[in-house]
Design an enzyme around this catalytic site. Sequence first.
Site, PDB file in Angstrom:
ATOM      1  N   LYS A 101      12.615  -1.470   3.196  1.00 24.62           N
ATOM      2  CA  LYS A 101      12.417  -2.806   3.602  1.00 24.62           C
ATOM      3  C   LYS A 101      13.758  -3.503   3.278  1.00 24.62           C
ATOM      4  CE  LYS A 101       8.964  -6.365   2.862  1.00 24.62           C
ATOM      5  NZ  LYS A 101       7.410  -6.575   2.178  1.00 24.62           N
TER       6      LYS A 101
ATOM      7  N   GLY B 207      11.813  -9.477   6.538  1.00 20.98           N
ATOM      8  CA  GLY B 207      12.985  -8.791   7.059  1.00 20.98           C
ATOM      9  C   GLY B 207      12.562  -7.759   7.892  1.00 20.98           C
TER      10      GLY B 207
ATOM     11  N   ASP C 192      -2.257 -11.670   0.729  1.00 22.63           N
ATOM     12  CA  ASP C 192      -1.916 -11.586   2.035  1.00 22.63           C
ATOM     13  C   ASP C 192      -2.430 -10.191   2.468  1.00 22.63           C
ATOM     14  OD1 ASP C 192      -1.317 -12.186   4.495  1.00 22.63           O
ATOM     15  OD2 ASP C 192       0.751 -11.203   4.443  1.00 22.63           O
TER      16      ASP C 192
ATOM     17  N   VAL D  41      11.745  -3.330   8.199  1.00 24.43           N
ATOM     18  CA  VAL D  41      11.403  -2.171   7.705  1.00 24.43           C
ATOM     19  C   VAL D  41      11.958  -1.110   8.433  1.00 24.43           C
ATOM     20  CG1 VAL D  41       9.455  -0.777   6.513  1.00 24.43           C
ATOM     21  CG2 VAL D  41       9.268  -3.331   6.497  1.00 24.43           C
TER      22      VAL D  41
ATOM     23  N   GLY E  81       8.814  -1.653  11.299  1.00 22.56           N
ATOM     24  CA  GLY E  81       8.171  -3.121  11.213  1.00 22.56           C
ATOM     25  C   GLY E  81       9.129  -4.136  11.056  1.00 22.56           C
TER      26      GLY E  81
ATOM     27  N   GLY F 288       8.836  -8.052   9.565  1.00 23.15           N
ATOM     28  CA  GLY F 288       7.806  -9.026   8.847  1.00 23.15           C
ATOM     29  C   GLY F 288       8.572 -10.233   8.500  1.00 23.15           C
ATOM     30  N   THR F 289       7.926 -11.133   7.964  1.00 24.83           N
ATOM     31  CA  THR F 289       8.447 -12.423   7.315  1.00 24.83           C
ATOM     32  C   THR F 289       9.851 -12.193   6.600  1.00 24.83           C
ATOM     33  OG1 THR F 289       6.091 -13.031   6.985  1.00 24.83           O
ATOM     34  CG2 THR F 289       7.787 -14.470   5.885  1.00 24.83           C
TER      35      THR F 289
HETATM   36  N1  LIG Z   1       5.868   2.087   3.464  1.00 26.78           N
HETATM   37  C1  LIG Z   1       5.692   1.973   4.669  1.00 26.78           C
HETATM   38  N2  LIG Z   1       5.646   2.841   5.741  1.00 26.78           N
HETATM   39  C2  LIG Z   1       5.477   2.590   7.064  1.00 26.78           C
HETATM   40  N3  LIG Z   1       5.686   1.365   7.565  1.00 26.78           N
HETATM   41  C3  LIG Z   1       5.837   0.293   6.832  1.00 26.78           C
HETATM   42  C4  LIG Z   1       5.865   0.297   5.284  1.00 26.78           C
HETATM   43  N4  LIG Z   1       6.146  -0.652   4.856  1.00 26.78           N
HETATM   44  C5  LIG Z   1       5.898  -1.598   5.711  1.00 26.78           C
HETATM   45  N5  LIG Z   1       5.835  -0.924   7.050  1.00 26.78           N
HETATM   46  C6  LIG Z   1       5.639  -1.417   8.333  1.00 26.78           C
HETATM   47  O1  LIG Z   1       6.588  -2.674   8.126  1.00 26.78           O
HETATM   48  C7  LIG Z   1       5.655  -3.771   8.539  1.00 26.78           C
HETATM   49  C8  LIG Z   1       6.118  -5.048   7.822  1.00 26.78           C
HETATM   50  O2  LIG Z   1       6.229  -4.707   6.351  1.00 26.78           O
HETATM   51  P1  LIG Z   1       5.762  -5.919   5.209  1.00 26.78           P
HETATM   52  O3  LIG Z   1       4.496  -6.223   5.669  1.00 26.78           O
HETATM   53  O4  LIG Z   1       5.885  -5.140   4.000  1.00 26.78           O
HETATM   54  O5  LIG Z   1       6.785  -6.933   5.573  1.00 26.78           O
HETATM   55  P2  LIG Z   1       6.717  -8.528   5.593  1.00 26.78           P
HETATM   56  O6  LIG Z   1       8.008  -8.954   5.790  1.00 26.78           O
HETATM   57  O7  LIG Z   1       6.209  -8.698   4.116  1.00 26.78           O
HETATM   58  O8  LIG Z   1       5.655  -8.847   6.373  1.00 26.78           O
HETATM   59  P3  LIG Z   1       4.675 -10.156   6.438  1.00 26.78           P
HETATM   60  O9  LIG Z   1       5.187 -10.916   7.556  1.00 26.78           O
HETATM   61  O10 LIG Z   1       3.178  -9.404   6.862  1.00 26.78           O
HETATM   62  O11 LIG Z   1       4.635 -10.743   5.324  1.00 26.78           O
HETATM   63  C9  LIG Z   1       4.544  -3.284   8.357  1.00 26.78           C
HETATM   64  O12 LIG Z   1       3.390  -4.138   9.094  1.00 26.78           O
HETATM   65  C10 LIG Z   1       4.380  -2.067   8.584  1.00 26.78           C
HETATM   66  O13 LIG Z   1       4.078  -1.840  10.040  1.00 26.78           O
END
Ligand SMILES: Nc1ncnc2c1ncn2[C@@H]1O[C@H](COP(=O)(O)OP(=O)(O)OP(=O)(O)O)[C@@H](O)[C@H]1O
Length: 950
Positions: A158, A141, A256, A143, A136, A138-139
């Site tokens: 992440k 970086g 969030d 994952v 994934g 996200g904001t």
């Molecule tokens: N432990 C995990 N196992 C599997 N997939 C994960 C895990 N953590 C995150 N992901 C995937 O990565 C994506 C982004 O993770 P996360 O939401 O922690 O990032 P973020 O940068 O904080 O995103 P946001 O833009 O929502 O704040 C998640 O929506 C999920 O699909």
Amino acid sequence: MDEIGTSKEGEPQSSSAAESLSSPSSVAIAKQWRPSQLIFSPYSPDTNAKPQNLRVVVRRPVISRLTKDIVETYKICNPQFQYSEELNPKRFLTSPSIGVLNDGHDNANSDLILAVNLVLVNLETQRRYIVKEILGQGTFGQVAKCWVAETSSFVAVKIIKNQPAYYQQALVEVSILTTLNRKFDPDDRHHIVRIYDYFVYHRHLCITFELLDTNLYELIKINQFRGLSLSIVQLFSKQILRGLSLMKDAGIIHCDLKPENILLCTSVKPAQIKIIDFGSACMEDRTVYSYIQVPVGSRYYRSPEVLLGYQYTTAIDMWSFGCIVAELFLGLPLFPGGSEFDLLRRMIKILGGQPPDYVLKEAKTTCKFFKFVGNVNHEEPTSRRSVYKALTEEEYEARESKKPLVAKEYFKYTNLEAIVREYPYRQNLSEEDLVKESRLRLALIDFLRGLVEFDPAKRWSPLQASKHPFVTGEPFTCPYNPPPETPRVPVSQNIKVDHHPAGGHWFAAGLSPNIPGMTRVAVHNSPHFHVVPYAHSGSYGSLGSHGSYNDNTGLGSSYGSYGENSNMLAYYSPVGPSGMKGGMPILGSSPDARRRIQLPPGNRLGVSPSAGNFVPMSLGTSPSQFTPPTYSQVGAGSPGQYGPTSPVRGSCHGSPLGPSANQFNRRKSWGYHGSVQSQESSSFPHWQGQVTDSTSSAQAEGNSPVHGSPLHPQSNLNASSWKQQRGGSGITAGYSAAHNFPASLALPNMQSSQPIENARDNPEGSLSLPGPGDWDPNYSEELLLQDDGSDVSCMATEFSRMQLGQALLPTESLGYVRRSNHIAGTSFPSTHRPNGLIQPFSTGEVGSSQSGHDLHGGFARPVTKSSHLMPHSSPSRLGQQPVQRLNHGRSTAGRGSEWNHTKVQPSSSSSGVSHSPGNSLFSNGTSWDIDMLQAEMAMAIIKAEVVSVK
Ligand SMILES: Nc1ncnc2c1ncn2[C@@H]1O[C@H](COP(=O)(O)OP(=O)(O)OP(=O)(O)O)[C@@H](O)[C@H]1O
């Protein structure tokens, strides 16, 4: 033909390459031509042989089939052929994959350029994480799914952007999650993701988590945006509430909560869900300094108080939770607002009523959405009628000089009751089941009413919600009257973040993540922060001042005091461990922590936000003084600097003291009275915060119901209520406002010279989405093909292991939606919602003729009688997700790809499969896909679980 092969049980189908190589002659090669995936095996008439089991082999993409075992094939063709991994072109997982920053390690978005088999190394422990795929984006970086040979397991890593603000904010995530895991949920019973490790790799903070599965948004999407069955909604609600309950007890606001941040965890049996992404989390009893200027929460799930710029508590998570529950049932967001104006408009329409006057009176952005219709001489309403009236679209336009973005209507009915009640029933329900379901829906409506409640003081707490008959399964007979819940009194648990992850974080109270085997390294090795030898632990703040709302004045009482009752709220400066150990925690908190303006470009890097002011402050300093000078230099209501929901944005009601003072004043009047609190907090027992079925231990005897005061949610606090409250072991993290970058310490390669914009929310919801072709000239559909790496037999085993009944898993035909999107060899899982058309299912396939949810969107297909939902576009997720960070456009990648490549195969209405929202997932289709398979397995397991629970 080539998908069907035969095999004798347990016998490998391929012979080894070595065998092939033993004969150099072409004849021999031809004879021994045995790539591992043989289509035919030599016919050997064996009359005694048992009938062979036919096995269905999953179709792989053509390229996958042609290239699997290609090395072996080459060797057979040319025994001299030597394979060298080093000569392989890299298979990049990050897009763009051109290294332009950080010595070529980072792309223009400050993302580490990941390629398959790149090894991320924790230099401390020498643990190696081998990148396998992207899970994934996200904001913060990317994952990545990584393999850890040492433990023979996969984890999710992440990889935070190489930007100070993201780095810092990610440290908050590490701190909060570590504390939640270790101190509050050591037995992993509260559905919160586990954090395993964290380290710095090439200037990127990497956080290792347990590997989870599909998120709930994906699950809904797989189900073609039809709701899940009520039993699943019930099950998930229960589990999410356990997590929320824990967070409330810890005094942590997730900030969030949304379906994307709730992931299935299918590795455990029975399957569970887990809450992820604490990157936006903060402490309830203070607004934690946020390093990234983002609005709180994703728009659809944003509570009215956040939207209006009012003080917020863990109640905002309960609002989001209510929205999620509704979405799980409906398959669509309850409030898919195209803009904040639209969001509020929908809330008012669907729920009836509006936020209470005490909120509107105090909130900062009330005037953006409401007009005052009371008597100016008598501010207080004389009748029960509100003195505020929501602006019409025209009035809003006149005030803001722009048209509000209003999204399409998705539901035919406009009030909550009708939307839920009239949602089409699954077909083929017996009379008895229909009655049961309709009762359950009444319970659901009542449940939702307690969650999406405008008044944060009346909104149910996790504990109260968890006792609702919808969750407990008890018969629902009348409106639920929740047991009284005393408000949580903020009792601090200091969390220290030393900002030197390579050396480990130093949490006060032994809250270090304590990674096994981790040894501290030099404190100067943080890529983004250097140790500054501050006196007084580098602190600034006020000790027990009235200016801060740190009510416990007992210095040091909170230091290392988990389970104790200190309320000391701390900022932690970027001093090294020595500072942490030796110094005292720094008291004082910014009056506004969630919102922080960004320094103008040029000042941002290498310059402390408090530029030059990073000195110990005297006790009793006003919190407004904690804010960096740039704060006060910005006039109230500077929309360019503060997000639309920012508490520091100019208050409509104004304060001559400016936003800081305004905030501070409100805080003060909000029930945090230090002396009382510090006294009372000492009587709190440690409470582990579980939502248990037993009411005895968890239920407060309190006589201070949360509904008590319409004026101030916390104003019910009194000595007796505190004794009963359960938040005794709450933690309070203070994150240094002083994560500064003194000019002299400006880091080489610091890549953040641009403003980190309010990217989580595009205020008025831009709808233009770039597709992968927009940024990748080499993009083509063909490149989407890639080996899924699936193992046929493994999948077969998985299925047989599941032992699911036919009704649960009609495997004869599967429709599918790709979970991942593949862009130019880059797989971007669709963690963000699309903004394009999605044809969810063929008309007439599901639902009754009630047509309760016609979409007025005008998209594509006409309503037919048998469709409960018009074909619709999935509501844009742009409302919730970062649109642009640092003008790099990176964040749209995932969405764009999804938008372009989401494949929803309308299932055939003639399949004969019972098309319930629950089982429609398994509707007709011809393609198999490993991603889909995983999701289906997850779903099937959940279904099996629900059945067994029943
Ligand atoms: N432990 C995990 N196992 C599997 N997939 C994960 C895990 N953590 C995150 N992901 C995937 O990565 C994506 C982004 O993770 P996360 O939401 O922690 O990032 P973020 O940068 O904080 O995103 P946001 O833009 O929502 O704040 C998640 O929506 C999920 O699909």
